[in-house]
Design a protein around this motif. Structure first.
Motif, PDB file in Angstrom:
ATOM      1  N   GLU A  33      49.822 -18.952   2.860  1.00  0.00           N
ATOM      2  CA  GLU A  33      50.542 -18.748   4.124  1.00  0.00           C
ATOM      3  C   GLU A  33      52.017 -18.407   3.935  1.00  0.00           C
ATOM      4  O   GLU A  33      52.646 -17.848   4.818  1.00  0.00           O
ATOM      5  N   ARG A  34      52.574 -18.755   2.769  1.00  0.00           N
ATOM      6  CA  ARG A  34      53.990 -18.454   2.512  1.00  0.00           C
ATOM      7  C   ARG A  34      54.207 -16.993   2.178  1.00  0.00           C
ATOM      8  O   ARG A  34      55.311 -16.475   2.293  1.00  0.00           O
ATOM      9  N   VAL A  64      53.751 -12.957   2.634  1.00  0.00           N
ATOM     10  CA  VAL A  64      53.512 -11.936   3.647  1.00  0.00           C
ATOM     11  C   VAL A  64      53.122 -10.646   2.931  1.00  0.00           C
ATOM     12  O   VAL A  64      53.795 -10.210   2.002  1.00  0.00           O
ATOM     13  N   SER A 110      52.801  -7.685  -1.504  1.00  0.00           N
ATOM     14  CA  SER A 110      53.573  -8.756  -0.872  1.00  0.00           C
ATOM     15  C   SER A 110      55.023  -8.307  -0.686  1.00  0.00           C
ATOM     16  O   SER A 110      55.513  -7.415  -1.394  1.00  0.00           O
ATOM     17  N   GLU A 123      51.258  -9.060   7.531  1.00  0.00           N
ATOM     18  CA  GLU A 123      50.431 -10.209   7.890  1.00  0.00           C
ATOM     19  C   GLU A 123      50.507 -11.249   6.784  1.00  0.00           C
ATOM     20  O   GLU A 123      50.740 -10.918   5.620  1.00  0.00           O
ATOM     21  N   ARG A 124      50.324 -12.489   7.170  1.00  0.00           N
ATOM     22  CA  ARG A 124      50.331 -13.581   6.191  1.00  0.00           C
ATOM     23  C   ARG A 124      49.106 -13.463   5.293  1.00  0.00           C
ATOM     24  O   ARG A 124      48.021 -13.110   5.751  1.00  0.00           O
TER      25      ARG A 124
END
Length: 158
Positions: free
Chosen positions: A101-102, A104, A64, A95-96
Motif C-alpha cells: 500500500e505504500r 504507488v 513505481s 494506483e496503489r
C-alpha cells in the motif's frame, strides 16, 4: 571566434570566468536543447519534464513512483506534481500497489500510449535541427554519462 578561442592558455582550471566553467557550459547546453525541444513538445501538449516521464513509462511499462523518480534523477516531491498533471491530462494513471500500500504504481493510459507514435519523431527532428550526426550524438552522450558518473561519485565522497 568561438568561446574557446577567446580563452588564455590556462583553460578553466582556476578561472572564475563564467565562460570557463564546465557547469555553465552544461547549463547553457541544457537550456538550448530544452528550448529546441519546446516547439516539438508543444505539438504534443507536453512540457519537457512530462516528456521525460513518458519516455520512462514507454520504455519500462508500469513502474513505481520511486523507480520513476530514480530513473529521472528527481525526488518524489518533484515527480508527484508532474504525475498529477499527466494524470489530469488523461495520459497516465496512478494506483496503489496491491502487494504494498505504500507503493504507488504509474502506467500510461491508452491515450498516453497513442501519444508515443507522435513522439517518435521528436528525437530525429532535434538531431536534424541541431545538425548533429548519429555518431556525434553517441560520442557526446557517452561523454556526458561519464561526466555524470564521475560527478555522482565525487558528490558521494562528500
Amino acid at each position: 571566434m568561438t568561446r574557446q578561442d577567446d580563452r588564455d592558455d590556462n583553460g578553466a582550471a582556476g578561472s572564475l570566468r563564467l565562460d570557463d566553467q564546465l557547469c555553465f557550459a552544461l547549463y547553457a547546453a541544457q537550456r538550448a536543447v530544452t528550448a529546441a525541444y519546446r516547439p516539438l513538445l508543444d505539438d504534443l501538449g507536453l512540457t519537457y519534464p512530462q516528456y521525460l516521464v513518458l519516455l520512462v513509462l514507454w520504455e519500462r511499462g508500469e513502474t513505481s513512483v520511486k523507480e520513476l523518480a530514480g530513473a529521472l534523477r528527481l525526488d518524489y516531491g518533484t515527480v508527484s506534481p508532474l504525475l498529477k498533471r499527466l494524470e489530469g491530462a488523461g495520459l497516465v494513471r496512478r494506483e496503489r500497489a496491491a502487494d504494498d500500500e505504500r507503493s504507488v504504481l504509474v502506467a500510461c493510459t491508452g491515450r498516453g500510449e497513442q501519444l508515443r507514435e507522435r513522439a517518435e519523431r521528436v528525437p530525429g527532428a532535434l538531431l536534424t535541427t541541431a545538425g548533429l550526426g548519429t555518431q556525434e550524438i553517441a560520442r557526446l552522450r557517452e561523454e556526458l554519462w561519464k561526466l555524470t558518473e564521475r560527478a555522482d561519485a565525487a558528490a558521494d565522497r562528500r
